[in-house]
Design an enzyme around this catalytic site. Structure first.
Site, PDB file in Angstrom:
ATOM      1  N   SER A 113      28.738  46.822  39.085  1.00  0.00           N
ATOM      2  CA  SER A 113      29.009  45.404  38.862  1.00  0.00           C
ATOM      3  C   SER A 113      29.501  45.188  37.441  1.00  0.00           C
ATOM      4  O   SER A 113      28.811  45.520  36.475  1.00  0.00           O
ATOM      5  CB  SER A 113      27.729  44.588  39.091  1.00  0.00           C
ATOM      6  OG  SER A 113      27.803  43.346  38.416  1.00  0.00           O
ATOM      7  N   GLN A 163      29.807  42.383  36.084  1.00  0.00           N
ATOM      8  CA  GLN A 163      28.999  41.329  35.457  1.00  0.00           C
ATOM      9  C   GLN A 163      27.766  41.931  34.794  1.00  0.00           C
ATOM     10  O   GLN A 163      27.396  41.559  33.685  1.00  0.00           O
ATOM     11  CB  GLN A 163      28.618  40.272  36.495  1.00  0.00           C
ATOM     12  CG  GLN A 163      29.852  39.499  36.984  1.00  0.00           C
ATOM     13  CD  GLN A 163      29.526  38.456  38.034  1.00  0.00           C
ATOM     14  OE1 GLN A 163      28.379  38.337  38.468  1.00  0.00           O
ATOM     15  NE2 GLN A 163      30.536  37.710  38.446  1.00  0.00           N
ATOM     16  N   ARG A 222      36.755  31.770  48.322  1.00  0.00           N
ATOM     17  CA  ARG A 222      37.526  32.889  48.893  1.00  0.00           C
ATOM     18  C   ARG A 222      37.524  32.864  50.431  1.00  0.00           C
ATOM     19  O   ARG A 222      38.455  33.363  51.068  1.00  0.00           O
ATOM     20  CB  ARG A 222      37.026  34.230  48.351  1.00  0.00           C
ATOM     21  CG  ARG A 222      37.138  34.297  46.833  1.00  0.00           C
ATOM     22  CD  ARG A 222      37.391  35.667  46.275  1.00  0.00           C
ATOM     23  NE  ARG A 222      37.347  35.612  44.820  1.00  0.00           N
ATOM     24  CZ  ARG A 222      38.371  35.247  44.042  1.00  0.00           C
ATOM     25  NH1 ARG A 222      39.540  34.953  44.570  1.00  0.00           N
ATOM     26  NH2 ARG A 222      38.240  35.201  42.725  1.00  0.00           N
ATOM     27  N   ARG A 281      36.359  35.766  29.806  1.00  0.00           N
ATOM     28  CA  ARG A 281      36.129  36.652  28.649  1.00  0.00           C
ATOM     29  C   ARG A 281      36.879  36.160  27.417  1.00  0.00           C
ATOM     30  O   ARG A 281      36.433  36.354  26.283  1.00  0.00           O
ATOM     31  CB  ARG A 281      36.516  38.094  29.022  1.00  0.00           C
ATOM     32  CG  ARG A 281      35.472  38.718  29.983  1.00  0.00           C
ATOM     33  CD  ARG A 281      36.081  39.794  30.846  1.00  0.00           C
ATOM     34  NE  ARG A 281      35.105  40.520  31.638  1.00  0.00           N
ATOM     35  CZ  ARG A 281      34.619  40.123  32.827  1.00  0.00           C
ATOM     36  NH1 ARG A 281      34.985  38.967  33.355  1.00  0.00           N
ATOM     37  NH2 ARG A 281      33.754  40.883  33.491  1.00  0.00           N
ATOM     38  N   ASP A 288      36.466  41.437  45.655  1.00  0.00           N
ATOM     39  CA  ASP A 288      36.752  40.023  45.947  1.00  0.00           C
ATOM     40  C   ASP A 288      37.861  39.862  46.989  1.00  0.00           C
ATOM     41  O   ASP A 288      38.079  38.762  47.502  1.00  0.00           O
ATOM     42  CB  ASP A 288      37.147  39.279  44.661  1.00  0.00           C
ATOM     43  CG  ASP A 288      35.961  39.140  43.703  1.00  0.00           C
ATOM     44  OD1 ASP A 288      34.804  39.295  44.155  1.00  0.00           O
ATOM     45  OD2 ASP A 288      36.192  38.878  42.508  1.00  0.00           O
TER      46      ASP A 288
HETATM   47  C1  S3P Z   1      33.497  39.555  38.132  1.00  0.00           C
HETATM   48  C2  S3P Z   1      32.901  40.645  38.694  1.00  0.00           C
HETATM   49  C3  S3P Z   1      32.632  40.791  40.135  1.00  0.00           C
HETATM   50  C4  S3P Z   1      33.461  39.809  40.948  1.00  0.00           C
HETATM   51  C5  S3P Z   1      33.426  38.436  40.375  1.00  0.00           C
HETATM   52  C6  S3P Z   1      33.969  38.437  38.945  1.00  0.00           C
HETATM   53  C7  S3P Z   1      33.676  39.525  36.668  1.00  0.00           C
HETATM   54  O1  S3P Z   1      31.270  40.542  40.394  1.00  0.00           O
HETATM   55  O2  S3P Z   1      33.005  39.780  42.280  1.00  0.00           O
HETATM   56  O3  S3P Z   1      34.217  37.557  41.162  1.00  0.00           O
HETATM   57  O4  S3P Z   1      34.416  38.658  36.166  1.00  0.00           O
HETATM   58  O5  S3P Z   1      33.080  40.369  35.993  1.00  0.00           O
HETATM   59  P1  S3P Z   1      30.169  41.716  40.263  1.00  0.00           P
HETATM   60  O6  S3P Z   1      30.206  42.189  38.872  1.00  0.00           O
HETATM   61  O7  S3P Z   1      28.863  41.067  40.587  1.00  0.00           O
HETATM   62  O8  S3P Z   1      30.570  42.745  41.273  1.00  0.00           O
END
Ligand code: S3P
Length: 425
Positions: free
Chosen positions: A164, A166, A385, A24, A312
C-alpha cells in the site's frame, strides 16, 4: 444519470491531473521552504480536503482550477489545528497526513465521511506506534477518527503486510521527523510518487528492490511541478475506446509511471489496440499520449505483483473482461474490499445486474465474458470508481443504464460526464 449504448467515441481529451500526485504536491509543498507552484492540479473533492486540512494548520494555499500555489512553512512550521481535521472521502489524506502529524509537537484529530470511518487504520497505527508516536482510534475500532499526539520519533525498519502506497508514504513522511533513518519493505512495489517527489524536492532516499529508506530532517525546497494526467481517470476512456465500436480516442499527457500503468499491460494482453506516443521521461514522472482504438478483446489472468500497479483500475478492467471473449480471473486483490466501497462485492453485483456471468471470490473474481449485457440501475455505494466504470459499461450495453448517485464522480473527476459527452458523435 441515464446512459445509453454509444455508436462511437471520437476525439482528443486531456484528463484531469493525477490525484495521488496532487495530494503529495500540497503536503510536500506545505512542508517545503519557499513556494511550490503546480499546474495540472486535480480540483477534485479529495484533493480539496487535503488543501483544507493544511490551511487549518496555517499554510497559505491559493488554488484556482488546475493551478495551485503553496507557501511552504518548512518541516516544523505547521500550527496546531483548532478543530478536528476533515479528510472527507480521502484515504490518502488520512493516512499520509497521519504520518506528518505524528512528528509534530501538538495533538490533533482527523476524521472523514462515513466510508472513511469504516476503512482500516491499524495498518498505520501499528508502524507509527513503533516509531514512538501515540496514535489511537477514538472509537476503539481501528478506524478514524484518529487522535494523534505528535512526539519525537525514532526510525524503524518496517515490513508492511500489505502493498500500500498510503502505508508506505505514511511511514516515510513520519520518517522525516525521526532521529535516524527509516525503511519500509513492501510485499510488492506500490506506487512511488511520494519517493519521487521527496527526491525532487531535495530529500535523501535510497531504494533497493522492495525496500526504500529515508534520512531524517530533509530540507525540502519549493518547486515548480507539472502534474501529469491521471492514468486512473484515463482508464475509463481507454476502456470506452476499446469497447465501443468505431472509436478512436487520443488521451494527452497521461502519467505512465510503471507503478501505476499495469492496466496498459493487461489491456495489451487482452488484445487492445493501444499506442503510446510522445513519451517524455525528462521530469520526475514520465508521461505520454495514449491512442486507443476499438478492439476485440479476450480474457486474461490478473494477479500477483501487478495488482498494486492497477489496483484502482480493477473495477473498469472487470467491465472490460465482462465484454471480452473467454474467462478472466482476478486474484491477489483482497485489498479491493477495503477501498471506498467493497469493490469485489459492488463490481460483481452491478455486473450481475447487467447480465454478466461473474463469481466473486475472497481475493478477486472470475468472469466468463462475452455475454451481451443490458442496461440496469447501478448501486454505486457513493464510490466514484464504481459510478465511472458502470457509465462506461452502459455505452456497450443494450438499453438504458441508470446511475442514481452519479455526482460522486466529483471525488476524482468532476468533469467526467462533460468529457464523455465531448467524445460522442
Ligand atoms: C493511493 C494509494 C492506493 C490507491 C488510492 C491512492 C495513494 O491505496 O488505491 O486510490 O495516493 O497513495 P493503497 O495505498 O491503500 O493501496
Amino acid at each position: 444519470m441515464i446512459l445509453k449504448k454509444s455508436k462511437g467515441l471520437l476525439g482528443e481529451l486531456t484528463v484531469p491531473g493525477d490525484k495521488s500526485i496532487s495530494h503529495r504536491t500540497v503536503m510536500l509543498g506545505a512542508l517545503a521552504e519557499g513556494v511550490t507552484e503546480a499546474e495540472g492540479f486535480l480540483p477534485g473533492a479529495d484533493c480539496l480536503s487535503t488543501i483544507s486540512c493544511f490551511r487549518q494548520m496555517g499554510v497559505s494555499i491559493h488554488q484556482e482550477g488546475d493551478r495551485i500555489l503553496i507557501h511552504g512553512v518548512g518541516l516544523h512550521g505547521l500550527k496546531a489545528p483548532e478543530r478536528i481535521l476533515d479528510a472527507g472521502n480521502s484515504g490518502t489524506t488520512v493516512r499520509l497526513l497521519s504520518g506528518i502529524l505524528a512528528g509534530q509537537n501538538f495533538t490533533s484529530r482527523i476524521t472523514g465521511d462515513a466510508s472513511i470511518q469504516k476503512r482500516p487504520m491499524k495498518r498505520i497505527i501499528e508502524p507509527l506506534s513503533q516509531m514512538g508516536a501515540s496514535v489511537s482510534s477514538v472509537n476503539g475500532n481501528g478506524c478514524a477518527p484518529l487522535e494523534i499526539h505528535g512526539s519525537s520519533l525514532h526510525g524503524i525498519h518496517y515490513h508492511t503486510p500489505v502493498a500500500s502506497a498510503q502505508v508506505k508514504s505514511c511511514i516515510l513522511l513520519a520518517g522525516m521527523y525521526g532521529q535516524n533513518a527509516t525503511s519500509v519493505t513492501e510485499p510488492a512495489l506500490s506506487r512511488d510518487h511520494t519517493e519521487r517527489m521527496l527526491r525532487f524536492m531535495g530529500a535523501s532516499l535510497s531504494s533497493d528492490g522492495r525496500t526504500v529508506s529515508i534520512q531524517p530532517e530533509p530540507r525540502l525546497k519549493g518547486k515548480k511541478i507539472r502534474i501529469p494526467g491521471d492514468i486512473s481517470s484515463a482508464a475509463y476512456f481507454i476502456a470506452a475506446g476499446l469497447l465501443v465500436p468505431n472509436s478512436e480516442i487520443l488521451l494527452k499527457n497521461v502519467g505512465i509511471n510503471t507503478t501505476r500503468s499495469g492496466m496498459l499491460n493487461v489491456c495489451r494482453d487482452m488484445g487492445a489496440d493501444l499506442t503510446l506516443l510522445n513519451e517524455d521521461t525528462s521530469g520526475p514522472e514520465p508521461v505520454a499520449d495514449l491512442l486507443v482504438k476499438s478492439s476485440s478483446l479476450h480474457g486474461t489472468v490478473i494477479e500477483g505483483d501487478l495488482i498494486p500497479a492497477l489496483i484502482d483500475e480493477l473495477p473498469i478492467l472487470a467491465v472490460l473482461a465482462a465484454f471480452a471473449q473467454g474467462t478472466t480471473t482476478i486474484r491477489d486483490a483482497a485489498e479491493l474490499k477495503v477501498k471506498e466501497s467493497d469493490r469485489i462485492a459492488s463490481v460483481s453485483e452491478n455486473l450481475r445486474r447487467m447480465g454478466a456471468d461473474v463469481t466473486p471470490t475472497e481475493d478477486g473474481m472470475i468472469l466468463h465474458g462475452g455475454k451481451p449485457l443490458h442496461g440496469a440501475t447501478i448501486e454505486t455505494g457513493l464510490d466514484h470508481r464504481i459510478a465511472m466504470s458502470f457509465s462506461i459499461a452502459a455505452l456497450a450495453a443494450e438499453g438504458d443504464t441508470k446511475i442514481p448517485d452519479a455526482d460522486c464522480v466529483s471525488i476524482s473527476y468532476p468533469e467526467f460526464y462533460q468529457d464523455l459527452a465531448s467524445l460522442q458523435f
